[in-house]
Scaffold this active site. Structure first.
Site, mmCIF file in Angstrom:
data_model
loop_
_atom_site.group_PDB
_atom_site.id
_atom_site.type_symbol
_atom_site.label_atom_id
_atom_site.label_comp_id
_atom_site.label_asym_id
_atom_site.label_seq_id
_atom_site.Cartn_x
_atom_site.Cartn_y
_atom_site.Cartn_z
ATOM 1 C CG HIS A 182 -1.970 -1.038 1.141
ATOM 2 N ND1 HIS A 182 -2.559 -1.391 -0.044
ATOM 3 C CD2 HIS A 182 -2.525 -1.819 2.076
ATOM 4 C CE1 HIS A 182 -3.446 -2.342 0.174
ATOM 5 N NE2 HIS A 182 -3.434 -2.629 1.463
ATOM 6 N NE ARG A 291 -3.167 -8.699 -13.128
ATOM 7 C CZ ARG A 291 -2.148 -7.845 -13.267
ATOM 8 N NH1 ARG A 291 -2.363 -6.549 -13.293
ATOM 9 N NH2 ARG A 291 -0.912 -8.302 -13.359
ATOM 10 N NE ARG A 327 -5.629 -12.297 -16.624
ATOM 11 C CZ ARG A 327 -4.608 -12.157 -15.763
ATOM 12 N NH1 ARG A 327 -3.361 -12.375 -16.169
ATOM 13 N NH2 ARG A 327 -4.818 -11.782 -14.533
ATOM 14 C CG ASN A 439 3.833 -10.136 -13.055
ATOM 15 O OD1 ASN A 439 4.805 -9.472 -13.369
ATOM 16 N ND2 ASN A 439 2.615 -9.642 -13.019
ATOM 17 C CG ASP A 440 1.713 -16.247 -13.046
ATOM 18 O OD1 ASP A 440 2.012 -16.648 -11.897
ATOM 19 O OD2 ASP A 440 0.619 -15.748 -13.327
ATOM 20 N NE ARG A 450 2.560 -13.207 -9.247
ATOM 21 C CZ ARG A 450 1.681 -12.951 -10.218
ATOM 22 N NH1 ARG A 450 1.422 -13.859 -11.145
ATOM 23 N NH2 ARG A 450 1.079 -11.806 -10.298
ATOM 24 C CB CYS A 487 0.246 -7.557 -19.988
ATOM 25 S SG CYS A 487 -0.092 -9.302 -19.726
#
Ligand code: PEP
Ligand code: MG
Length: 562
Positions: A182, A291, A327, A439-440, A450, A487
Protein backbone atom coordinates in the site's frame (compact mmCIF):
# COMPACT_ATOMS: atom_id res chain seq x y z
CA UNK A 1 24.35 4.15 2.21
CA UNK A 2 21.33 1.84 2.42
CA UNK A 3 19.52 0.28 -0.48
CA UNK A 4 15.88 -0.68 -0.86
CA UNK A 5 13.44 -1.36 -3.67
CA UNK A 6 12.32 1.70 -5.70
CA UNK A 7 8.53 1.83 -5.43
CA UNK A 8 7.67 5.26 -6.83
CA UNK A 9 10.09 7.14 -9.03
CA UNK A 10 11.68 10.41 -7.97
CA UNK A 11 14.47 11.82 -5.83
CA UNK A 12 14.66 14.08 -2.80
CA UNK A 13 16.98 15.55 -0.22
CA UNK A 14 16.04 17.12 3.11
CA UNK A 15 15.29 16.57 6.81
CA UNK A 16 13.46 13.42 7.88
CA UNK A 17 10.83 12.36 10.36
CA UNK A 18 10.85 8.83 11.80
CA UNK A 19 7.36 7.54 12.47
CA UNK A 20 7.55 5.42 15.60
CA UNK A 21 4.78 2.86 15.48
CA UNK A 22 6.11 0.64 18.26
CA UNK A 23 2.93 0.05 20.19
CA UNK A 24 3.38 -0.78 23.88
CA UNK A 25 1.80 -4.20 24.13
CA UNK A 26 0.45 -5.00 27.57
CA UNK A 27 2.62 -7.74 29.12
CA UNK A 28 -0.17 -9.12 31.22
CA UNK A 29 -1.57 -12.25 29.68
CA UNK A 30 -3.70 -13.41 32.60
CA UNK A 31 -6.60 -11.12 33.31
CA UNK A 32 -7.37 -9.73 36.76
CA UNK A 33 -10.79 -8.63 35.54
CA UNK A 34 -13.96 -10.53 34.76
CA UNK A 35 -14.51 -12.07 31.35
CA UNK A 36 -17.37 -9.61 30.80
CA UNK A 37 -15.15 -6.61 31.56
CA UNK A 38 -12.42 -7.78 29.19
CA UNK A 39 -14.94 -8.57 26.45
CA UNK A 40 -16.54 -5.18 26.87
CA UNK A 41 -13.18 -3.43 26.71
CA UNK A 42 -12.29 -5.31 23.51
CA UNK A 43 -15.68 -4.75 21.86
CA UNK A 44 -15.62 -1.03 22.62
CA UNK A 45 -12.04 -0.68 21.33
CA UNK A 46 -12.85 -2.50 18.09
CA UNK A 47 -15.98 -0.39 17.56
CA UNK A 48 -13.98 2.83 18.04
CA UNK A 49 -11.27 1.69 15.60
CA UNK A 50 -13.90 0.66 13.02
CA UNK A 51 -15.62 4.05 13.32
CA UNK A 52 -12.29 5.88 13.08
CA UNK A 53 -11.33 3.95 9.92
CA UNK A 54 -14.73 4.78 8.41
CA UNK A 55 -14.14 8.44 9.24
CA UNK A 56 -10.71 8.29 7.61
CA UNK A 57 -12.26 6.65 4.53
CA UNK A 58 -14.78 9.50 4.34
CA UNK A 59 -11.91 12.03 4.28
CA UNK A 60 -10.17 10.33 1.35
CA UNK A 61 -10.87 9.48 -2.27
CA UNK A 62 -9.83 6.94 -4.90
CA UNK A 63 -7.77 3.91 -4.08
CA UNK A 64 -7.00 4.98 -0.50
CA UNK A 65 -10.73 5.42 0.18
CA UNK A 66 -11.42 1.87 -1.05
CA UNK A 67 -8.58 0.41 1.03
CA UNK A 68 -9.79 2.17 4.18
CA UNK A 69 -13.37 0.98 3.69
CA UNK A 70 -11.98 -2.57 3.38
CA UNK A 71 -9.88 -2.07 6.53
CA UNK A 72 -12.92 -0.88 8.50
CA UNK A 73 -14.73 -4.02 7.37
CA UNK A 74 -11.85 -6.26 8.46
CA UNK A 75 -11.68 -4.50 11.86
CA UNK A 76 -15.34 -5.05 12.59
CA UNK A 77 -15.45 -8.55 11.08
CA UNK A 78 -17.03 -10.71 13.82
CA UNK A 79 -14.49 -13.47 13.06
CA UNK A 80 -11.64 -11.53 14.74
CA UNK A 81 -13.78 -10.65 17.79
CA UNK A 82 -14.96 -14.26 18.14
CA UNK A 83 -11.41 -15.57 17.95
CA UNK A 84 -10.32 -13.06 20.61
CA UNK A 85 -13.29 -13.82 22.84
CA UNK A 86 -12.22 -17.46 22.94
CA UNK A 87 -8.90 -16.32 24.47
CA UNK A 88 -10.71 -14.03 26.92
CA UNK A 89 -12.90 -16.97 27.96
CA UNK A 90 -9.64 -18.76 28.79
CA UNK A 91 -8.79 -16.01 31.30
CA UNK A 92 -6.65 -13.79 29.06
CA UNK A 93 -6.62 -9.98 28.89
CA UNK A 94 -8.35 -8.17 26.02
CA UNK A 95 -4.96 -6.97 24.68
CA UNK A 96 -3.39 -10.41 24.71
CA UNK A 97 -6.54 -11.91 23.17
CA UNK A 98 -6.39 -9.32 20.36
CA UNK A 99 -2.71 -10.09 19.68
CA UNK A 100 -3.40 -13.85 19.51
CA UNK A 101 -6.57 -13.51 17.41
CA UNK A 102 -4.66 -11.33 14.96
CA UNK A 103 -1.93 -13.96 14.66
CA UNK A 104 -4.49 -16.62 13.75
CA UNK A 105 -6.01 -14.32 11.14
CA UNK A 106 -2.63 -13.38 9.69
CA UNK A 107 -1.59 -17.00 9.36
CA UNK A 108 -4.76 -17.72 7.38
CA UNK A 109 -4.16 -14.75 5.11
CA UNK A 110 -0.50 -15.63 4.58
CA UNK A 111 -1.40 -19.21 3.70
CA UNK A 112 -3.87 -17.96 1.09
CA UNK A 113 -1.06 -16.02 -0.61
CA UNK A 114 -1.37 -13.25 -3.22
CA UNK A 115 -3.89 -10.48 -2.69
CA UNK A 116 -5.04 -11.91 0.63
CA UNK A 117 -1.47 -12.14 1.96
CA UNK A 118 -1.12 -8.43 1.24
CA UNK A 119 -3.84 -7.80 3.86
CA UNK A 120 -1.52 -9.07 6.63
CA UNK A 121 -0.06 -5.62 7.31
CA UNK A 122 -3.58 -4.09 7.37
CA UNK A 123 -4.56 -6.55 10.09
CA UNK A 124 -1.40 -5.68 12.06
CA UNK A 125 -2.28 -2.01 11.90
CA UNK A 126 -5.85 -2.69 13.04
CA UNK A 127 -4.41 -4.69 15.97
CA UNK A 128 -2.11 -1.82 16.94
CA UNK A 129 -4.95 0.68 16.83
CA UNK A 130 -7.13 -1.61 18.97
CA UNK A 131 -4.28 -2.11 21.48
CA UNK A 132 -3.90 1.66 21.83
CA UNK A 133 -7.64 2.01 22.42
CA UNK A 134 -7.61 -0.71 25.09
CA UNK A 135 -4.58 0.88 26.79
CA UNK A 136 -6.14 4.35 26.58
CA UNK A 137 -3.16 5.83 24.73
CA UNK A 138 -3.19 7.68 21.44
CA UNK A 139 -1.95 5.96 18.32
CA UNK A 140 1.21 7.64 16.94
CA UNK A 141 0.03 9.60 13.90
CA UNK A 142 2.12 11.33 11.24
CA UNK A 143 2.39 14.97 12.43
CA UNK A 144 2.03 18.18 10.45
CA UNK A 145 5.37 19.10 8.85
CA UNK A 146 6.39 22.78 8.77
CA UNK A 147 8.96 22.14 6.03
CA UNK A 148 9.01 19.44 3.33
CA UNK A 149 10.26 16.28 5.01
CA UNK A 150 11.28 12.72 4.15
CA UNK A 151 9.02 10.28 5.99
CA UNK A 152 10.74 7.16 7.33
CA UNK A 153 8.87 4.26 8.94
CA UNK A 154 9.07 0.56 9.60
CA UNK A 155 5.98 0.26 7.41
CA UNK A 156 3.06 2.52 6.63
CA UNK A 157 -0.54 1.50 6.84
CA UNK A 158 -3.12 3.12 4.53
CA UNK A 159 -4.78 4.36 7.73
CA UNK A 160 -1.54 6.13 8.68
CA UNK A 161 -1.56 8.00 5.39
CA UNK A 162 -5.22 9.09 5.31
CA UNK A 163 -4.38 12.61 6.47
CA UNK A 164 -0.96 12.84 4.83
CA UNK A 165 -0.16 16.38 3.66
CA UNK A 166 1.26 15.16 0.39
CA UNK A 167 2.80 18.53 -0.57
CA UNK A 168 4.90 18.41 2.62
CA UNK A 169 6.30 14.90 2.05
CA UNK A 170 9.48 14.88 -0.02
CA UNK A 171 9.80 11.10 -0.11
CA UNK A 172 8.81 7.97 1.80
CA UNK A 173 11.25 5.26 2.88
CA UNK A 174 10.06 2.13 4.69
CA UNK A 175 11.96 -0.85 6.06
CA UNK A 176 9.08 -3.18 5.23
CA UNK A 177 6.61 -3.43 2.36
CA UNK A 178 7.18 -4.43 -1.24
CA UNK A 179 6.69 -2.86 -4.66
CA UNK A 180 2.99 -3.77 -4.57
CA UNK A 181 2.42 -2.75 -0.94
CA UNK A 182 0.00 0.00 0.00
CA UNK A 183 2.87 2.37 0.73
CA UNK A 184 3.99 1.96 -2.87
CA UNK A 185 0.47 2.43 -4.23
CA UNK A 186 -0.18 5.54 -2.15
CA UNK A 187 3.20 7.09 -2.98
CA UNK A 188 2.72 6.48 -6.70
CA UNK A 189 -0.79 7.86 -6.76
CA UNK A 190 0.46 11.06 -5.10
CA UNK A 191 3.63 11.34 -7.18
CA UNK A 192 5.85 11.02 -4.08
CA UNK A 193 9.25 9.32 -4.45
CA UNK A 194 9.32 6.10 -2.40
CA UNK A 195 11.66 3.30 -1.49
CA UNK A 196 10.35 0.18 0.29
CA UNK A 197 11.99 -2.93 1.76
CA UNK A 198 15.01 -0.89 2.90
CA UNK A 199 16.53 -2.84 5.78
CA UNK A 200 18.32 -0.81 8.44
CA UNK A 201 16.62 2.49 7.61
CA UNK A 202 14.85 2.77 10.98
CA UNK A 203 18.07 2.04 12.92
CA UNK A 204 19.99 4.54 10.78
CA UNK A 205 17.33 7.18 11.45
CA UNK A 206 17.52 6.53 15.21
CA UNK A 207 21.34 6.74 15.09
CA UNK A 208 21.39 10.12 13.25
CA UNK A 209 18.32 12.00 14.49
CA UNK A 210 19.27 15.37 13.00
CA UNK A 211 20.70 14.15 9.71
CA UNK A 212 19.78 15.25 6.23
CA UNK A 213 18.81 12.31 4.06
CA UNK A 214 19.19 11.87 0.31
CA UNK A 215 16.71 9.55 -1.40
CA UNK A 216 17.15 8.27 -4.95
CA UNK A 217 14.07 6.28 -5.84
CA UNK A 218 15.42 5.41 -9.29
CA UNK A 219 18.28 3.36 -7.82
CA UNK A 220 16.82 2.60 -4.36
CA UNK A 221 19.69 4.36 -2.54
CA UNK A 222 19.21 6.17 0.77
CA UNK A 223 22.11 8.19 2.17
CA UNK A 224 22.14 9.77 5.66
CA UNK A 225 24.34 12.89 5.96
CA UNK A 226 25.28 12.85 2.25
CA UNK A 227 28.64 14.38 1.30
CA UNK A 228 28.84 17.14 -1.30
CA UNK A 229 29.23 14.69 -4.20
CA UNK A 230 26.07 12.74 -3.32
CA UNK A 231 24.25 16.03 -2.61
CA UNK A 232 25.02 17.52 -6.00
CA UNK A 233 24.23 14.24 -7.78
CA UNK A 234 20.79 14.14 -6.14
CA UNK A 235 20.13 17.83 -6.81
CA UNK A 236 21.09 17.24 -10.42
CA UNK A 237 18.69 14.30 -10.63
CA UNK A 238 15.86 16.33 -9.07
CA UNK A 239 16.36 18.98 -11.79
CA UNK A 240 16.28 16.33 -14.52
CA UNK A 241 13.10 14.81 -13.13
CA UNK A 242 11.49 18.26 -13.07
CA UNK A 243 12.51 18.80 -16.69
CA UNK A 244 11.20 15.33 -17.62
CA UNK A 245 7.77 16.07 -16.21
CA UNK A 246 7.40 18.93 -18.67
CA UNK A 247 9.00 17.18 -21.66
CA UNK A 248 6.46 16.45 -24.39
CA UNK A 249 6.55 12.97 -25.87
CA UNK A 250 5.90 12.12 -29.54
CA UNK A 251 2.69 10.27 -30.01
CA UNK A 252 0.26 9.36 -32.76
CA UNK A 253 -3.17 7.81 -32.50
CA UNK A 254 -1.56 4.36 -32.73
CA UNK A 255 1.04 4.76 -30.04
CA UNK A 256 4.17 6.46 -28.79
CA UNK A 257 6.93 7.20 -31.31
CA UNK A 258 10.66 6.58 -31.08
CA UNK A 259 13.10 9.21 -32.36
CA UNK A 260 13.21 7.37 -35.72
CA UNK A 261 9.41 7.19 -36.02
CA UNK A 262 8.72 3.61 -34.94
CA UNK A 263 5.33 3.36 -33.22
CA UNK A 264 5.11 1.51 -29.90
CA UNK A 265 1.65 1.26 -28.33
CA UNK A 266 1.78 1.58 -24.55
CA UNK A 267 -1.35 0.23 -22.90
CA UNK A 268 -2.42 0.17 -19.26
CA UNK A 269 -3.13 -2.74 -16.94
CA UNK A 270 -6.46 -2.21 -15.19
CA UNK A 271 -8.80 -4.16 -12.91
CA UNK A 272 -11.43 -1.71 -11.69
CA UNK A 273 -13.74 0.98 -13.06
CA UNK A 274 -11.73 3.74 -11.34
CA UNK A 275 -8.62 2.64 -13.24
CA UNK A 276 -10.15 3.59 -16.59
CA UNK A 277 -10.06 7.33 -15.91
CA UNK A 278 -6.52 7.06 -14.50
CA UNK A 279 -5.41 5.12 -17.59
CA UNK A 280 -6.83 7.70 -20.01
CA UNK A 281 -5.34 10.57 -17.98
CA UNK A 282 -1.92 8.89 -17.93
CA UNK A 283 -1.94 8.72 -21.73
CA UNK A 284 -2.55 5.01 -22.27
CA UNK A 285 -3.12 3.87 -25.86
CA UNK A 286 -5.83 1.55 -24.52
CA UNK A 287 -5.84 -1.42 -22.18
CA UNK A 288 -3.34 -4.26 -22.57
CA UNK A 289 -4.59 -6.32 -19.64
CA UNK A 290 -8.01 -6.12 -18.02
CA UNK A 291 -7.84 -8.53 -15.07
CA UNK A 292 -11.51 -9.54 -14.86
CA UNK A 293 -11.06 -11.78 -11.81
CA UNK A 294 -10.33 -8.69 -9.71
CA UNK A 295 -13.93 -7.60 -10.28
CA UNK A 296 -15.28 -10.71 -8.60
CA UNK A 297 -12.85 -11.69 -5.82
CA UNK A 298 -15.43 -11.04 -3.10
CA UNK A 299 -18.38 -12.70 -4.89
CA UNK A 300 -19.83 -15.88 -3.46
CA UNK A 301 -21.92 -16.59 -6.57
CA UNK A 302 -20.96 -16.36 -10.22
CA UNK A 303 -21.74 -13.01 -11.89
CA UNK A 304 -24.62 -13.28 -14.33
CA UNK A 305 -24.48 -12.57 -18.06
CA UNK A 306 -26.31 -9.27 -17.49
CA UNK A 307 -24.05 -8.21 -14.64
CA UNK A 308 -20.94 -8.98 -16.63
CA UNK A 309 -22.20 -7.27 -19.76
CA UNK A 310 -22.99 -4.14 -17.75
CA UNK A 311 -19.59 -3.87 -16.09
CA UNK A 312 -17.57 -4.71 -19.22
CA UNK A 313 -19.57 -2.09 -21.12
CA UNK A 314 -18.67 0.46 -18.46
CA UNK A 315 -15.02 -0.58 -18.59
CA UNK A 316 -14.80 -0.42 -22.43
CA UNK A 317 -16.69 2.87 -22.88
CA UNK A 318 -13.81 5.32 -22.17
CA UNK A 319 -11.65 3.64 -24.84
CA UNK A 320 -13.30 4.87 -28.04
CA UNK A 321 -11.44 3.49 -31.08
CA UNK A 322 -8.73 2.15 -28.78
CA UNK A 323 -7.78 -1.41 -28.03
CA UNK A 324 -8.95 -3.17 -24.88
CA UNK A 325 -7.43 -6.58 -24.26
CA UNK A 326 -9.67 -8.29 -21.75
CA UNK A 327 -8.53 -11.45 -20.02
CA UNK A 328 -10.95 -14.19 -19.05
CA UNK A 329 -11.05 -15.11 -15.35
CA UNK A 330 -7.62 -16.01 -13.98
CA UNK A 331 -9.02 -17.76 -10.92
CA UNK A 332 -7.11 -20.10 -8.65
CA UNK A 333 -3.79 -20.11 -6.77
CA UNK A 334 -3.42 -16.63 -5.21
CA UNK A 335 -6.83 -15.59 -6.55
CA UNK A 336 -9.28 -18.21 -5.23
CA UNK A 337 -12.92 -17.55 -6.10
CA UNK A 338 -15.83 -18.85 -4.09
CA UNK A 339 -17.94 -19.72 -7.14
CA UNK A 340 -15.29 -21.92 -8.72
CA UNK A 341 -14.73 -25.28 -7.06
CA UNK A 342 -11.09 -26.15 -6.59
CA UNK A 343 -10.09 -29.57 -5.37
CA UNK A 344 -7.92 -29.50 -2.31
CA UNK A 345 -4.66 -29.01 -4.17
CA UNK A 346 -1.35 -29.36 -2.35
CA UNK A 347 0.24 -26.90 -4.75
CA UNK A 348 -2.39 -24.48 -6.13
CA UNK A 349 0.05 -22.42 -8.23
CA UNK A 350 0.68 -25.60 -10.22
CA UNK A 351 -2.95 -26.62 -10.06
CA UNK A 352 -6.22 -25.91 -11.79
CA UNK A 353 -6.05 -22.17 -12.39
CA UNK A 354 -6.75 -19.76 -15.22
CA UNK A 355 -7.86 -21.44 -18.44
CA UNK A 356 -7.52 -24.86 -16.78
CA UNK A 357 -10.74 -24.26 -14.79
CA UNK A 358 -12.55 -25.00 -18.07
CA UNK A 359 -12.50 -28.68 -17.08
CA UNK A 360 -15.35 -28.08 -14.61
CA UNK A 361 -16.56 -24.60 -15.48
CA UNK A 362 -16.87 -24.37 -19.26
CA UNK A 363 -20.20 -22.58 -18.95
CA UNK A 364 -18.64 -19.87 -16.84
CA UNK A 365 -16.12 -19.18 -19.61
CA UNK A 366 -18.84 -19.25 -22.25
CA UNK A 367 -20.99 -16.79 -20.30
CA UNK A 368 -18.01 -14.51 -19.91
CA UNK A 369 -17.21 -14.58 -23.63
CA UNK A 370 -20.86 -13.88 -24.43
CA UNK A 371 -20.87 -10.91 -22.06
CA UNK A 372 -17.59 -9.57 -23.50
CA UNK A 373 -18.99 -9.84 -27.03
CA UNK A 374 -22.18 -8.02 -26.04
CA UNK A 375 -20.21 -5.25 -24.30
CA UNK A 376 -17.88 -4.94 -27.30
CA UNK A 377 -20.92 -4.45 -29.59
CA UNK A 378 -22.32 -1.80 -27.27
CA UNK A 379 -19.16 0.33 -27.31
CA UNK A 380 -16.61 1.72 -29.75
CA UNK A 381 -13.62 -0.01 -28.14
CA UNK A 382 -11.64 -2.48 -30.25
CA UNK A 383 -11.99 -5.51 -27.99
CA UNK A 384 -9.49 -8.38 -28.03
CA UNK A 385 -9.90 -11.32 -25.68
CA UNK A 386 -7.22 -13.52 -24.13
CA UNK A 387 -6.95 -16.57 -21.89
CA UNK A 388 -4.55 -16.90 -18.93
CA UNK A 389 -2.35 -19.90 -18.04
CA UNK A 390 -2.19 -21.52 -21.45
CA UNK A 391 0.28 -24.41 -21.65
CA UNK A 392 -0.30 -26.10 -25.02
CA UNK A 393 -1.04 -24.91 -28.58
CA UNK A 394 -4.14 -27.14 -28.49
CA UNK A 395 -5.59 -25.08 -25.64
CA UNK A 396 -4.80 -21.86 -27.48
CA UNK A 397 -6.49 -23.16 -30.62
CA UNK A 398 -9.60 -24.21 -28.70
CA UNK A 399 -9.83 -20.87 -26.96
CA UNK A 400 -9.53 -18.91 -30.21
CA UNK A 401 -12.24 -21.10 -31.76
CA UNK A 402 -14.53 -20.68 -28.78
CA UNK A 403 -14.09 -16.89 -28.80
CA UNK A 404 -15.02 -16.90 -32.50
CA UNK A 405 -18.28 -18.71 -31.71
CA UNK A 406 -19.28 -15.54 -29.83
CA UNK A 407 -18.16 -13.22 -32.60
CA UNK A 408 -14.90 -12.27 -30.87
CA UNK A 409 -12.62 -12.21 -33.91
CA UNK A 410 -9.38 -11.24 -32.19
CA UNK A 411 -8.36 -13.82 -29.64
CA UNK A 412 -5.04 -14.67 -28.10
CA UNK A 413 -3.40 -16.12 -25.05
CA UNK A 414 -0.99 -15.25 -22.30
CA UNK A 415 2.38 -16.88 -22.37
CA UNK A 416 3.35 -17.37 -18.75
CA UNK A 417 4.14 -21.09 -18.52
CA UNK A 418 7.59 -22.36 -19.62
CA UNK A 419 6.10 -25.06 -21.89
CA UNK A 420 4.36 -22.35 -23.87
CA UNK A 421 7.71 -20.60 -24.42
CA UNK A 422 9.14 -23.71 -26.08
CA UNK A 423 5.92 -24.04 -28.08
CA UNK A 424 5.73 -20.33 -28.94
CA UNK A 425 6.19 -21.08 -32.64
CA UNK A 426 3.06 -23.26 -32.71
CA UNK A 427 1.09 -20.98 -30.38
CA UNK A 428 1.81 -17.82 -32.39
CA UNK A 429 0.53 -19.67 -35.48
CA UNK A 430 -2.92 -20.31 -33.99
CA UNK A 431 -3.50 -17.00 -32.14
CA UNK A 432 -4.17 -13.47 -33.35
CA UNK A 433 -1.78 -12.16 -30.69
CA UNK A 434 -0.02 -13.27 -27.51
CA UNK A 435 0.82 -11.38 -24.33
CA UNK A 436 3.69 -12.36 -22.07
CA UNK A 437 2.94 -12.55 -18.34
CA UNK A 438 6.43 -12.00 -16.98
CA UNK A 439 5.23 -12.23 -13.36
CA UNK A 440 4.13 -15.85 -13.64
CA UNK A 441 6.66 -16.77 -16.30
CA UNK A 442 9.45 -15.61 -13.95
CA UNK A 443 8.10 -17.67 -11.06
CA UNK A 444 7.55 -20.82 -13.11
CA UNK A 445 10.88 -20.59 -14.93
CA UNK A 446 12.75 -20.37 -11.64
CA UNK A 447 10.41 -22.58 -9.57
CA UNK A 448 10.22 -19.66 -7.13
CA UNK A 449 6.94 -18.40 -5.63
CA UNK A 450 6.41 -14.83 -6.84
CA UNK A 451 5.15 -13.81 -3.38
CA UNK A 452 8.18 -15.14 -1.53
CA UNK A 453 10.47 -12.40 -0.18
CA UNK A 454 13.19 -15.02 0.39
CA UNK A 455 13.17 -15.94 -3.32
CA UNK A 456 12.77 -12.40 -4.67
CA UNK A 457 16.10 -12.59 -6.51
CA UNK A 458 14.78 -15.35 -8.77
CA UNK A 459 11.77 -13.21 -9.58
CA UNK A 460 13.88 -10.25 -10.65
CA UNK A 461 12.51 -9.58 -14.16
CA UNK A 462 16.08 -8.94 -15.36
CA UNK A 463 16.97 -12.62 -14.83
CA UNK A 464 18.66 -13.91 -18.02
CA UNK A 465 16.33 -16.92 -18.31
CA UNK A 466 13.29 -14.65 -18.40
CA UNK A 467 14.90 -12.25 -20.87
CA UNK A 468 15.85 -15.08 -23.19
CA UNK A 469 12.36 -16.55 -22.94
CA UNK A 470 10.82 -13.20 -23.91
CA UNK A 471 13.27 -12.89 -26.79
CA UNK A 472 12.35 -16.35 -28.05
CA UNK A 473 8.62 -15.60 -27.95
CA UNK A 474 9.10 -12.19 -29.62
CA UNK A 475 11.07 -13.80 -32.45
CA UNK A 476 8.38 -16.48 -32.92
CA UNK A 477 5.79 -13.70 -33.12
CA UNK A 478 7.79 -11.81 -35.76
CA UNK A 479 8.23 -15.01 -37.80
CA UNK A 480 4.53 -15.86 -37.71
CA UNK A 481 3.26 -12.30 -37.99
CA UNK A 482 1.61 -12.48 -34.58
CA UNK A 483 1.83 -9.39 -32.33
CA UNK A 484 3.60 -10.09 -29.04
CA UNK A 485 2.92 -7.80 -26.07
CA UNK A 486 4.21 -7.87 -22.51
CA UNK A 487 1.70 -7.18 -19.74
CA UNK A 488 3.67 -8.44 -16.72
CA UNK A 489 5.33 -5.97 -14.36
CA UNK A 490 8.54 -6.10 -16.44
CA UNK A 491 6.85 -3.68 -18.85
CA UNK A 492 6.38 -1.15 -16.03
CA UNK A 493 10.11 -0.57 -15.57
CA UNK A 494 11.16 2.15 -18.06
CA UNK A 495 14.60 0.59 -18.65
CA UNK A 496 13.35 -2.97 -19.02
CA UNK A 497 10.39 -1.84 -21.13
CA UNK A 498 12.90 -0.31 -23.56
CA UNK A 499 14.79 -3.61 -23.64
CA UNK A 500 11.59 -5.59 -24.30
CA UNK A 501 10.81 -3.44 -27.34
CA UNK A 502 14.42 -3.87 -28.45
CA UNK A 503 13.99 -7.65 -28.29
CA UNK A 504 11.07 -7.52 -30.72
CA UNK A 505 8.04 -7.09 -28.46
CA UNK A 506 5.46 -5.02 -30.36
CA UNK A 507 3.49 -3.42 -27.50
CA UNK A 508 3.75 -2.83 -23.77
CA UNK A 509 1.11 -2.82 -21.08
CA UNK A 510 2.12 -1.35 -17.77
CA UNK A 511 0.74 -0.08 -14.51
CA UNK A 512 -0.95 3.29 -14.81
CA UNK A 513 1.45 4.79 -12.27
CA UNK A 514 4.55 4.13 -14.36
CA UNK A 515 3.10 4.65 -17.84
CA UNK A 516 4.41 8.17 -18.37
CA UNK A 517 7.95 7.17 -17.32
CA UNK A 518 7.85 4.21 -19.71
CA UNK A 519 6.63 6.49 -22.50
CA UNK A 520 9.46 8.94 -21.76
CA UNK A 521 12.08 6.18 -22.01
CA UNK A 522 10.71 4.79 -25.29
CA UNK A 523 10.27 8.13 -27.02
CA UNK A 524 13.74 9.36 -26.02
CA UNK A 525 15.52 6.60 -27.98
CA UNK A 526 15.73 5.36 -31.53
CA UNK A 527 14.68 1.83 -32.46
CA UNK A 528 18.37 1.12 -33.17
CA UNK A 529 19.25 2.09 -29.59
CA UNK A 530 16.42 -0.04 -28.24
CA UNK A 531 17.57 -2.99 -30.37
CA UNK A 532 21.14 -2.62 -29.14
CA UNK A 533 19.88 -2.57 -25.55
CA UNK A 534 17.79 -5.69 -26.22
CA UNK A 535 20.77 -7.47 -27.71
CA UNK A 536 23.04 -6.49 -24.83
CA UNK A 537 20.52 -7.66 -22.22
CA UNK A 538 19.86 -11.03 -23.89
CA UNK A 539 23.59 -11.67 -24.07
CA UNK A 540 24.19 -11.02 -20.35
CA UNK A 541 24.78 -13.79 -17.82
CA UNK A 542 23.28 -12.21 -14.72
CA UNK A 543 20.40 -9.87 -13.90
CA UNK A 544 22.68 -7.01 -12.89
CA UNK A 545 24.90 -7.44 -15.95
CA UNK A 546 21.81 -7.37 -18.16
CA UNK A 547 20.63 -4.13 -16.60
CA UNK A 548 24.03 -2.44 -16.76
CA UNK A 549 24.60 -3.55 -20.33
CA UNK A 550 21.19 -2.23 -21.35
CA UNK A 551 21.68 1.09 -19.56
CA UNK A 552 24.98 1.60 -21.41
CA UNK A 553 23.01 1.55 -24.65
CA UNK A 554 20.05 3.58 -23.39
CA UNK A 555 22.05 6.78 -23.08
CA UNK A 556 19.08 9.12 -22.64
CA UNK A 557 17.82 7.49 -19.44
CA UNK A 558 20.28 9.35 -17.23
CA UNK A 559 19.37 12.67 -18.89
CA UNK A 560 15.74 12.01 -18.03
CA UNK A 561 16.58 11.18 -14.42
CA UNK A 562 15.34 7.62 -14.98
C1 PEP B 1 1.66 -12.13 -15.25
O1 PEP B 1 1.67 -13.26 -14.76
O2 PEP B 1 2.70 -11.53 -15.60
C2 PEP B 1 0.39 -11.40 -15.41
C3 PEP B 1 0.33 -10.26 -16.05
O3 PEP B 1 -0.71 -11.93 -14.84
P1 PEP B 1 -1.03 -11.85 -13.26
O4 PEP B 1 -0.01 -10.94 -12.64
O5 PEP B 1 -2.42 -11.31 -13.17
O6 PEP B 1 -0.90 -13.27 -12.85
MG1 MG C 1 -0.20 -14.37 -14.61
Amino acid sequence: MLTGIPASSGAAIGPFFLLNTDIPVADAQQSQLSTEQETQSLTAAIARVGADLDARAARTTGELHEILIAMAEIATDPAIAEEAEAFIAGGRTASYAMVKATEVFQELLTASGGYLAERVSDVANIRDRVLCEIAGISYPEIPHFDVPTVLIAQDLSPADTADLETDKVLAIVTAGGGPTSHTAIIARSNGIAAIVACPGVVQAAIASPNATVAVDATTGDVVFNPDSTVKSAIENKIEKIKARKSRTVSRSKDGYITTDNVVVPIYANIGRIEDTVAAVTAGADGVGLLRTELLYLDRSDAPTLQEQTAIYTELFTPFNNQKVIIRTLDAGADKPMAFISFDNEPNPALGVRGYRTINKHENLLRTQLQAIAAAAKATKAEVWVMAPMITLPEEAKNFVAMAKEYGLEKAGVMIEVPAAVFLADEITKVCHFVSIGTNDLGQYLHAADRESAALAGFNDPWQPALLRAVHQIAQAGIKNNCPVGVCGEAASDPTLASVLVGMGVSSLSCSVATLTDVAQAITAHSSAQLNQAGKAAVGANTASQAKNAARNELVELANLGL
